[in-house]
Design a protein around this motif. Structure first.
Motif, PDB file in Angstrom:
ATOM      1  N   GLY A  72      -5.850   6.841 -10.183  1.00  0.00           N
ATOM      2  CA  GLY A  72      -5.629   5.590 -10.998  1.00  0.00           C
ATOM      3  C   GLY A  72      -4.560   4.914 -11.514  1.00  0.00           C
ATOM      4  O   GLY A  72      -4.793   3.650 -11.895  1.00  0.00           O
ATOM      5  N   LEU A  73      -3.394   5.255 -10.864  1.00  0.00           N
ATOM      6  CA  LEU A  73      -2.146   4.476 -10.856  1.00  0.00           C
ATOM      7  C   LEU A  73      -2.197   3.504  -9.607  1.00  0.00           C
ATOM      8  O   LEU A  73      -2.686   3.940  -8.483  1.00  0.00           O
ATOM      9  CB  LEU A  73      -1.019   5.528 -10.874  1.00  0.00           C
ATOM     10  N   THR A  74      -1.958   2.168 -10.093  1.00  0.00           N
ATOM     11  CA  THR A  74      -1.892   1.230  -9.037  1.00  0.00           C
ATOM     12  C   THR A  74      -0.367   1.377  -8.260  1.00  0.00           C
ATOM     13  O   THR A  74       0.515   1.794  -8.778  1.00  0.00           O
ATOM     14  CB  THR A  74      -1.859  -0.189  -9.416  1.00  0.00           C
ATOM     15  N   LYS A  75      -0.444   0.954  -6.999  1.00  0.00           N
ATOM     16  CA  LYS A  75       0.926   0.705  -6.243  1.00  0.00           C
ATOM     17  C   LYS A  75       1.909   0.011  -6.953  1.00  0.00           C
ATOM     18  O   LYS A  75       3.122   0.221  -7.034  1.00  0.00           O
ATOM     19  CB  LYS A  75       0.899   0.365  -4.786  1.00  0.00           C
ATOM     20  N   ARG A  76       1.457  -1.279  -7.703  1.00  0.00           N
ATOM     21  CA  ARG A  76       2.757  -2.043  -8.518  1.00  0.00           C
ATOM     22  C   ARG A  76       3.004  -1.153  -9.384  1.00  0.00           C
ATOM     23  O   ARG A  76       4.400  -1.106  -9.845  1.00  0.00           O
ATOM     24  CB  ARG A  76       1.827  -3.235  -8.876  1.00  0.00           C
ATOM     25  N   ARG A  77       2.347  -0.375 -10.344  1.00  0.00           N
ATOM     26  CA  ARG A  77       2.795   0.319 -11.410  1.00  0.00           C
ATOM     27  C   ARG A  77       3.625   1.468 -10.862  1.00  0.00           C
ATOM     28  O   ARG A  77       4.606   2.297 -11.417  1.00  0.00           O
ATOM     29  CB  ARG A  77       1.522   0.982 -12.182  1.00  0.00           C
ATOM     30  N   GLY A  78       3.443   2.081  -9.664  1.00  0.00           N
ATOM     31  CA  GLY A  78       4.011   3.108  -8.830  1.00  0.00           C
ATOM     32  C   GLY A  78       5.485   2.781  -8.638  1.00  0.00           C
ATOM     33  O   GLY A  78       6.413   3.307  -8.828  1.00  0.00           O
ATOM     34  N   LEU A  79       5.317   1.414  -8.002  1.00  0.00           N
ATOM     35  CA  LEU A  79       6.706   0.967  -7.822  1.00  0.00           C
ATOM     36  C   LEU A  79       7.629   0.716  -9.092  1.00  0.00           C
ATOM     37  O   LEU A  79       8.983   0.961  -9.016  1.00  0.00           O
ATOM     38  CB  LEU A  79       6.449  -0.552  -7.084  1.00  0.00           C
ATOM     39  N   THR A  80       7.100   0.271 -10.201  1.00  0.00           N
ATOM     40  CA  THR A  80       7.635   0.287 -11.443  1.00  0.00           C
ATOM     41  C   THR A  80       8.036   1.716 -11.855  1.00  0.00           C
ATOM     42  O   THR A  80       9.155   1.661 -12.414  1.00  0.00           O
ATOM     43  CB  THR A  80       6.645  -0.587 -12.643  1.00  0.00           C
ATOM     44  N   LEU A  81       7.489   2.706 -11.668  1.00  0.00           N
ATOM     45  CA  LEU A  81       7.934   3.970 -12.065  1.00  0.00           C
ATOM     46  C   LEU A  81       9.218   4.382 -11.358  1.00  0.00           C
ATOM     47  O   LEU A  81      10.159   4.723 -12.018  1.00  0.00           O
ATOM     48  CB  LEU A  81       6.586   4.959 -11.797  1.00  0.00           C
ATOM     49  N   SER A  82       9.032   3.858 -10.120  1.00  0.00           N
ATOM     50  CA  SER A  82      10.012   4.322  -9.146  1.00  0.00           C
ATOM     51  C   SER A  82      11.405   3.648  -9.550  1.00  0.00           C
ATOM     52  O   SER A  82      12.485   4.324  -9.677  1.00  0.00           O
ATOM     53  CB  SER A  82       9.768   4.016  -7.602  1.00  0.00           C
ATOM     54  N   LEU A  83      11.405   2.316  -9.672  1.00  0.00           N
ATOM     55  CA  LEU A  83      12.414   1.429  -9.930  1.00  0.00           C
ATOM     56  C   LEU A  83      13.094   2.009 -11.348  1.00  0.00           C
ATOM     57  O   LEU A  83      14.244   2.077 -11.644  1.00  0.00           O
ATOM     58  CB  LEU A  83      12.260   0.098  -9.830  1.00  0.00           C
ATOM     59  N   THR A  84      12.226   1.826 -12.377  1.00  0.00           N
ATOM     60  CA  THR A  84      12.651   2.081 -13.671  1.00  0.00           C
ATOM     61  C   THR A  84      13.265   3.556 -13.787  1.00  0.00           C
ATOM     62  O   THR A  84      14.517   3.767 -14.493  1.00  0.00           O
ATOM     63  CB  THR A  84      11.730   2.007 -14.826  1.00  0.00           C
ATOM     64  N   GLY A  85      12.757   4.657 -13.272  1.00  0.00           N
ATOM     65  CA  GLY A  85      13.087   6.014 -13.254  1.00  0.00           C
ATOM     66  C   GLY A  85      14.541   6.062 -12.553  1.00  0.00           C
ATOM     67  O   GLY A  85      15.270   6.847 -13.022  1.00  0.00           O
TER      68      GLY A  85
END
Length: 347
Positions: A71-84
């Motif tokens: 259910g997680l989109t790749k754009r949101r996955g990239l957001t999680l990666s960068l912010t974390g």
């Protein structure tokens, strides 16, 4: 952790990071003036090329994150990666803070706590397996590295074949242990039982007050089931994304040296990447800053690479994989907070 202790920890880790970075060239027999001269030869097109490869690597890794949380989109996955990563790279023991931030973000997007727990377990397992895999490949290539290494007469190889074989054993054992854990529910329960007994002996009464004995014996099989469920549904994008990410990391490392006028053989590059991946597992400083640079540079210098060239190459590589993630992740987090400034609506 109390505020005074947190402050002391921050000051000490910050001082250690600065000291390691400042003393990095001197530790391998060069100086910042020479390193700066090499870095000053980089052109804007070269920096842009490195940025493209870096972003492509992060985008590849977003496939892993998206597949790990259905259910997680790749754009949101990239957001999680960068912010974390941005949080983890600036705070002492920042990995926990980055995880907490990602948890808050996924909850905001409507994912449950259980879903995030499974996501965290799967991504952690994949990252550890990937790092162990790179290390195993580097150790297996030790004979080729030794042949490609130009050491002075009378110096022995940095990693003799026999020693590399010995070091390869625990890596293979760790990989086998992970697959054994995933192979059957009985194996997971046995692992939990062994860990419960070990913790009980080490912590004694303190452990009994915190939790009941047998928690891991029950929870590890459930964790195994949830991990396998995610793997069955997304193992293809996970595998492809992680392999592409590691190849792009290797390409970025190669480009960093190539654009600075230094050519390294593929086995030596893989060894350097393996050392860098291994040292990122040591949470002494935020993001391993200082520790990763010193350890990786020392390993490559021991292989016969010019100290100034290897220092410049690793500093440039870490400038993208560590330093650049802080402002980019910070801006990404600011944009996310701005978009999500309104209170969440209860489901």
């Amino acid at each position: 952790m109390s505020t005074p202790r947190r402050t002391i920890t921050s000051v000490l880790t910050g001082a250690l990071t600065i000291a390691l970075v400042v003393l990095l060239p001197r530790a391998v027999g060069t100086n910042w003036s020479t390193v700066g001269t090499l870095l000053g030869h980089l052109s804007l097109p070269a920096i842009a090329l490195l940025a493209v490869v870096w972003i492509a690597g992060l985008w590849s890794h977003s496939f892993v994150l998206a597949a790990s949380l259905p259910g997680l989109t790749k754009r949101r996955g990239l957001t999680l990666s960068l912010t974390g990563s941005a949080v983890a790279n600036v705070l002492p023991l920042g990995g926990a803070a980055g995880t907490g931030l990602n948890f808050a973000m996924t909850r905001r997007w409507g994912f449950t706590s259980a879903a995030f727990a499974g996501f965290l377990a799967v991504t952690t397992l994949i990252n550890v397996l990937a790092k162990l895999g790179v290390i195993a490949v580097a150790l297996a290539l030790a004979p080729i590295v030794n042949a490609a290494t130009a050491l002075p007469i009378g110096h022995t190889s940095i990693l003799p074949v026999g020693r590399a074989g010995v070091l390869l054993v625990p890596v293979l054992v760790a990989l086998a242990g992970v697959f054994w854990f995933l192979a059957s529910e009985r194996a997971a329960a046995s692992a939990g039982r062994v860990l419960d007994r070990a913790f009980s002996r080490v912590l004694g009464r303190v452990l009994r007050r915190v939790r009941r004995r047998g928690d891991l014996e029950r929870s590890l099989p459930a964790l195994r089931t949830s991990v396998l469920d995610v793997f069955r549904g997304g193992w293809r994008p996970m595998t492809g994304g992680m392999v592409a990410y590691l190849l792009l990391q290797l390409a970025l490392l190669w480009l960093c040296f190539r654009l600075l006028g230094t050519s390294l053989s593929l086995p030596v590059l893989i060894t350097g990447l393996a050392v860098e991946r291994l040292l990122t597992l040591i949470p002494i400083t935020p993001g391993g800053a200082g520790v990763v640079e010193v350890g990786t540079v020392a390993a490559l210098v021991a292989m016969g690479v010019d100290p100034a060239a290897v220092t410049a190459g690793i500093v440039l590589f870490r400038g993208f994989t560590y330093l650049l993630e802080i402002p980019v992740g910070g801006v990404t987090l600011a944009c996310w907070l701005l978009v999500n400034r309104k209170p969440a609506v209860a489901a």
